[in-house]
Design an enzyme around this catalytic site. Structure first.
Site, mmCIF file in Angstrom:
data_model
loop_
_atom_site.group_PDB
_atom_site.id
_atom_site.type_symbol
_atom_site.label_atom_id
_atom_site.label_comp_id
_atom_site.label_asym_id
_atom_site.label_seq_id
_atom_site.Cartn_x
_atom_site.Cartn_y
_atom_site.Cartn_z
ATOM 1 N N HIS A 155 1.735 -63.696 -40.544
ATOM 2 C CA HIS A 155 1.897 -65.154 -40.638
ATOM 3 C C HIS A 155 1.248 -65.554 -41.951
ATOM 4 O O HIS A 155 0.035 -65.456 -42.099
ATOM 5 C CB HIS A 155 1.196 -65.816 -39.447
ATOM 6 C CG HIS A 155 1.290 -67.313 -39.418
ATOM 7 N ND1 HIS A 155 1.302 -68.031 -38.237
ATOM 8 C CD2 HIS A 155 1.350 -68.254 -40.404
ATOM 9 C CE1 HIS A 155 1.357 -69.322 -38.506
ATOM 10 N NE2 HIS A 155 1.399 -69.475 -39.828
ATOM 11 N N CYS A 179 4.810 -72.062 -43.101
ATOM 12 C CA CYS A 179 4.536 -70.628 -43.187
ATOM 13 C C CYS A 179 5.728 -69.821 -42.696
ATOM 14 O O CYS A 179 6.625 -70.349 -42.038
ATOM 15 C CB CYS A 179 3.310 -70.262 -42.349
ATOM 16 S SG CYS A 179 1.729 -70.870 -42.989
ATOM 17 N N THR A 209 3.166 -67.126 -32.282
ATOM 18 C CA THR A 209 2.687 -67.900 -33.418
ATOM 19 C C THR A 209 3.474 -69.200 -33.516
ATOM 20 O O THR A 209 4.586 -69.309 -33.002
ATOM 21 C CB THR A 209 2.799 -67.101 -34.729
ATOM 22 O OG1 THR A 209 1.940 -67.675 -35.711
ATOM 23 C CG2 THR A 209 4.218 -67.067 -35.270
#
Length: 211
Positions: free
Chosen positions: A73, A56, A51
């Site tokens: 996430h 985030c 990711t």
């Protein structure tokens, strides 16, 4: 928020979750799952979860004995006048994202008492938004949540003013982290801006049963 029940890919041979993008990473010479904002994935296979995080955060949770783990996430939505980073409606959103991950890891065979975590992200990279210190708030939230749930945090790389690319190997618990200091590439920022817009209008899912 994404309604997980309608986007699950439980029949995927590599694991379960909401991340549909399973691909073969030639550089790593193994199968990988790409986790986008609002998604999660759990596996017991020799698979890498990948990711890219701006503001985030991603929690990587596993049972080292069962060799089962996963990654989420997520971002807390705008707190508005409520700037408290760990209470109120925004915290309920983050709590749901964390509980879904824990619940699904345990469903796959992990032991709740054996879970351990590594957490990343929360960079203050989204500029000119109405959200104040969103990266810091996300980082504070995930650490407080895990402390409350008594899940030890073995490693963390949170806050700061840069984005990160995270490679997480649930089978071994290994993490490779790449700092992204050059933000001329707007893909990360644009993706998170779209995610912010989406979570402003979507509702947090229902209660999650914990094992």
């Amino acid at each position: 928020m994404t309604h997980h029940s309608s986007h699950r890919n439980d029949n995927n041979q590599y694991g379960t979750g909401t991340a549909p993008n399973i691909y073969y990473d030639r550089q790593l010479d193994m199968q990988a799952a790409k986790i986008l904002p609002g998604e999660y994935f759990i596996t017991g296979r020799d698979l890498v979860l990948v990711t890219v995080l701006g503001s985030c955060v991603a929690a990587c949770i596993r049972d080292p004995g069962a060799r089962i783990g996963g990654m989420n996430h997520f971002m807390l939505p705008d707190a508005g006048k409520d700037s408290d980073s760990v209470t109120g409606a925004p915290a309920r959103y983050g709590t749901y994202a964390m509980e879904v991950l824990i619940n699904e890891v345990v469903k796959m065979g992990a032991r709740r008492s054996a879970l351990e975590a590594k957490v990343f992200g929360g960079g203050n990279v989204l500029r000119n938004l109405t959200i104040t210190n969103v990266g810091t708030r996300n980082a504070e939230f995930v650490l407080k949540f895990l402390a409350t749930e008594r899940i030890p945090v073995l490693a963390q790389d949170l806050a700061h003013d840069y984005a990160r690319k995270v490679y997480y190997y649930p089978n071994t618990g290994r993490v490779r982290l790449k700092m992204i200091r050059d933000m001329h590439n707007q893909t990360i920022i644009q993706r998170e801006r779209e995610y912010v817009s989406r979570i402003k209008t979507e509702q947090v899912g229902g209660d999650v049963e914990l094992f």
